[in-house]
Structures are given as structure tokens and as C-alpha cells.
Design a protein around this motif. Structure first.
Motif, mmCIF file in Angstrom:
data_model
loop_
_atom_site.group_PDB
_atom_site.id
_atom_site.type_symbol
_atom_site.label_atom_id
_atom_site.label_comp_id
_atom_site.label_asym_id
_atom_site.label_seq_id
_atom_site.Cartn_x
_atom_site.Cartn_y
_atom_site.Cartn_z
ATOM 1 N N ASN A 42 0.629 0.169 -11.536
ATOM 2 C CA ASN A 42 0.501 -0.639 -10.334
ATOM 3 C C ASN A 42 1.730 -0.457 -9.440
ATOM 4 O O ASN A 42 1.606 -0.213 -8.245
ATOM 5 N N TRP A 43 2.901 -0.543 -10.007
ATOM 6 C CA TRP A 43 4.140 -0.388 -9.250
ATOM 7 C C TRP A 43 4.239 0.998 -8.646
ATOM 8 O O TRP A 43 4.618 1.152 -7.485
ATOM 9 N N LEU A 44 3.918 2.007 -9.440
ATOM 10 C CA LEU A 44 4.049 3.386 -8.969
ATOM 11 C C LEU A 44 3.047 3.710 -7.870
ATOM 12 O O LEU A 44 3.414 4.257 -6.826
ATOM 13 N N VAL A 45 1.795 3.374 -8.093
ATOM 14 C CA VAL A 45 0.745 3.744 -7.134
ATOM 15 C C VAL A 45 0.850 2.930 -5.844
ATOM 16 O O VAL A 45 0.849 3.482 -4.745
ATOM 17 N N ALA A 46 0.957 1.609 -5.965
ATOM 18 C CA ALA A 46 1.047 0.770 -4.764
ATOM 19 C C ALA A 46 2.352 1.040 -4.018
ATOM 20 O O ALA A 46 2.364 1.084 -2.780
ATOM 21 N N ARG A 85 4.514 5.760 1.860
ATOM 22 C CA ARG A 85 3.843 6.692 2.772
ATOM 23 C C ARG A 85 3.557 6.038 4.116
ATOM 24 O O ARG A 85 3.622 6.684 5.154
ATOM 25 N N ALA A 86 3.212 4.747 4.077
ATOM 26 C CA ALA A 86 2.908 4.030 5.317
ATOM 27 C C ALA A 86 4.174 3.501 5.994
ATOM 28 O O ALA A 86 4.092 2.896 7.065
ATOM 29 N N GLU A 87 5.339 3.722 5.369
ATOM 30 C CA GLU A 87 6.628 3.281 5.889
ATOM 31 C C GLU A 87 6.681 1.771 6.115
ATOM 32 O O GLU A 87 7.203 1.286 7.122
ATOM 33 N N ALA A 128 1.680 -1.516 14.087
ATOM 34 C CA ALA A 128 1.763 -2.737 13.271
ATOM 35 C C ALA A 128 0.444 -2.966 12.534
ATOM 36 O O ALA A 128 0.438 -3.353 11.364
ATOM 37 N N TRP A 129 -0.662 -2.714 13.218
ATOM 38 C CA TRP A 129 -1.961 -2.886 12.568
ATOM 39 C C TRP A 129 -2.153 -1.863 11.443
ATOM 40 O O TRP A 129 -2.664 -2.184 10.386
ATOM 41 N N GLN A 130 -1.724 -0.632 11.670
ATOM 42 C CA GLN A 130 -1.810 0.388 10.614
ATOM 43 C C GLN A 130 -0.985 -0.013 9.401
ATOM 44 O O GLN A 130 -1.406 0.173 8.257
ATOM 45 N N ALA A 131 0.181 -0.573 9.627
ATOM 46 C CA ALA A 131 1.025 -1.041 8.522
ATOM 47 C C ALA A 131 0.355 -2.201 7.796
ATOM 48 O O ALA A 131 0.420 -2.293 6.563
ATOM 49 N N THR A 132 -0.289 -3.082 8.543
ATOM 50 C CA THR A 132 -0.988 -4.217 7.938
ATOM 51 C C THR A 132 -2.140 -3.732 7.072
ATOM 52 O O THR A 132 -2.335 -4.212 5.950
ATOM 53 N N VAL A 133 -2.890 -2.769 7.561
ATOM 54 C CA VAL A 133 -3.996 -2.200 6.776
ATOM 55 C C VAL A 133 -3.453 -1.544 5.512
ATOM 56 O O VAL A 133 -4.016 -1.714 4.420
ATOM 57 N N ALA A 134 -2.340 -0.833 5.635
ATOM 58 C CA ALA A 134 -1.727 -0.206 4.456
ATOM 59 C C ALA A 134 -1.298 -1.260 3.443
ATOM 60 O O ALA A 134 -1.466 -1.077 2.230
ATOM 61 N N THR A 157 -2.363 -4.025 -1.661
ATOM 62 C CA THR A 157 -2.712 -5.246 -2.392
ATOM 63 C C THR A 157 -4.000 -5.040 -3.179
ATOM 64 O O THR A 157 -4.092 -5.439 -4.347
ATOM 65 N N ALA A 158 -4.984 -4.406 -2.570
ATOM 66 C CA ALA A 158 -6.242 -4.131 -3.278
ATOM 67 C C ALA A 158 -6.006 -3.178 -4.450
ATOM 68 O O ALA A 158 -6.583 -3.355 -5.535
ATOM 69 N N ILE A 159 -5.151 -2.188 -4.251
ATOM 70 C CA ILE A 159 -4.810 -1.260 -5.339
ATOM 71 C C ILE A 159 -4.153 -2.029 -6.480
ATOM 72 O O ILE A 159 -4.489 -1.839 -7.650
ATOM 73 N N THR A 160 -3.220 -2.909 -6.136
ATOM 74 C CA THR A 160 -2.519 -3.716 -7.127
ATOM 75 C C THR A 160 -3.493 -4.557 -7.937
ATOM 76 O O THR A 160 -3.444 -4.583 -9.173
ATOM 77 N N ILE A 161 -4.373 -5.252 -7.244
ATOM 78 C CA ILE A 161 -5.347 -6.101 -7.924
ATOM 79 C C ILE A 161 -6.233 -5.254 -8.835
ATOM 80 O O ILE A 161 -6.492 -5.611 -9.987
ATOM 81 N N GLY A 162 -6.697 -4.125 -8.341
ATOM 82 C CA GLY A 162 -7.581 -3.269 -9.131
ATOM 83 C C GLY A 162 -6.928 -2.748 -10.400
ATOM 84 O O GLY A 162 -7.509 -2.810 -11.489
ATOM 85 N N ILE A 163 -5.699 -2.270 -10.283
ATOM 86 C CA ILE A 163 -5.014 -1.723 -11.457
ATOM 87 C C ILE A 163 -4.688 -2.823 -12.456
ATOM 88 O O ILE A 163 -4.891 -2.668 -13.660
ATOM 89 N N GLN A 164 -4.186 -3.957 -11.961
ATOM 90 C CA GLN A 164 -3.874 -5.068 -12.864
ATOM 91 C C GLN A 164 -5.132 -5.588 -13.547
ATOM 92 O O GLN A 164 -5.110 -5.899 -14.744
ATOM 93 N N LEU A 165 -6.207 -5.701 -12.796
ATOM 94 C CA LEU A 165 -7.456 -6.200 -13.376
ATOM 95 C C LEU A 165 -7.991 -5.240 -14.428
ATOM 96 O O LEU A 165 -8.465 -5.663 -15.487
#
Length: 160
Positions: A65-69, A75-77, A124-130, A135-143
Motif C-alpha cells: 500500500n505504501w509503495l504503490v500509493a 508521479r502526480a507531484e 489542482a483538479w488533476q492533483a485532487t483526482v490523483a 486513496t482508492a488504491i490504498t483501500i483496495g490493497i489494505q482490504l
């Protein structure tokens, strides 16, 4: 362990899994703690092997989770400060507007911090989407880790 004890461990695991999705409770810590309690109360080699395998799955999920997210955010800075502000706002929002406030306040806070930082609404919107994707990646991996650990425990119930 008695049947009642196993049911209580199962409920603690369920609360942990919900905590992973809601992102307010330390979900996998609850799952791991419940499995540790079960192994300790049940005793025996099988129970401890089940706990060890489940713990390894949880640690692997947390590390992945830490590595992927983290890589996604780099990448999205998007800096960690932005996520920290979004996380705090999300927790406040969770209590102000139950359940939906978490996601709403997180998203708005990330957007505002990035708008101030970048001074460009599209960026700013692109950063928000990233951040939302991370967050979705984090939830998925943890779950996934929590569910695999739960599956190992269920197998362990049958073996003990």
C-alpha cells in the motif's frame, strides 16, 4: 477458544474490515489484533501458524500500500502535506456530515491546498483526482490483505 469467543473475534475482524473501507479506524491493526488474541486464546501450533501467515499478509498489504500509493502520488507531484491536510479535513468532515463528510471534506481540502499551491484550477483538479485514486488504491490493497488474513483465519477455525 469457546464459540462465543470466536464470534467476538469474528466481530472484531468485521469491524476492522469496515475500518479499512471507512478509513477512520486502523482496520488491519484491528484484524491483526483480533487474530493475535484468537491465536493466544486458542493456543497450539496450528493457531500460531495461522496467525503468522495472516500477519505476513497484513504486513505485505501495508507495505505494498505504501509503495504503490506513494509512487502514484510522487508521479502526480502531490506532496504528503496535501494529503495530511486532506486527511485531517476528512476526519473532521466525518463527524460534521456522517459518512459522506469524510470523502467530501477530503476532496475539498485537497483541491483547496493544491489550488493555493499550484495557482491553476486544472492542475489542482488533476492533483485532487490523483489523491482520490491513491486513496482508492490504498483501500483496495489494505482490504485485500485484510480479507486474505480473514480467509486464513477461517481455514484455521476449521483446523483447530
Amino acid at each position: 477458544m469457546s464459540v462465543l469467543g470466536e464470534v467476538l473475534v469474528g466481530l472484531a475482524i468485521a469491524v476492522g474490515l469496515v475500518g479499512i473501507v471507512v478509513q477512520v479506524l486502523p482496520g488491519n491493526a484491528l484484524v491483526g489484533g483480533a487474530l493475535l488474541l484468537w491465536a493466544w486464546a486458542t493456543g497450539g501450533t496450528t493457531a500460531w501458524v495461522v496467525f503468522a501467515v495472516a500477519a505476513l499478509l497484513i504486513v505485505a498489504a501495508e507495505t505494498g500500500n505504501w509503495l504503490v500509493a506513494g509512487r502514484h502520488m510522487r508521479r502526480a507531484e502531490v506532496p504528503w502535506f496535501t494529503l495530511a491536510v486532506g486527511g485531517i479535513a476528512g476526519i473532521v468532515g466525518f463527524f460534521l456530515v456522517p459518512v459522506v463528510g469524510l470523502f467530501l471534506f477530503f476532496t475539498l481540502a485537497v483541491m483547496l491546498v493544491e489550488l493555493v499551491r499550484r495557482r491553476d484550477r486544472a492542475a489542482a483538479w488533476q492533483a485532487t483526482v490523483a489523491a482520490l485514486q491513491a486513496t482508492a488504491i490504498t483501500i483496495g490493497i489494505q482490504l485485500l490483505g485484510g480479507l486474505l488474513a480473514t480467509g486464513v483465519w477461517i481455514v484455521g477455525l476449521g483446523l483447530t
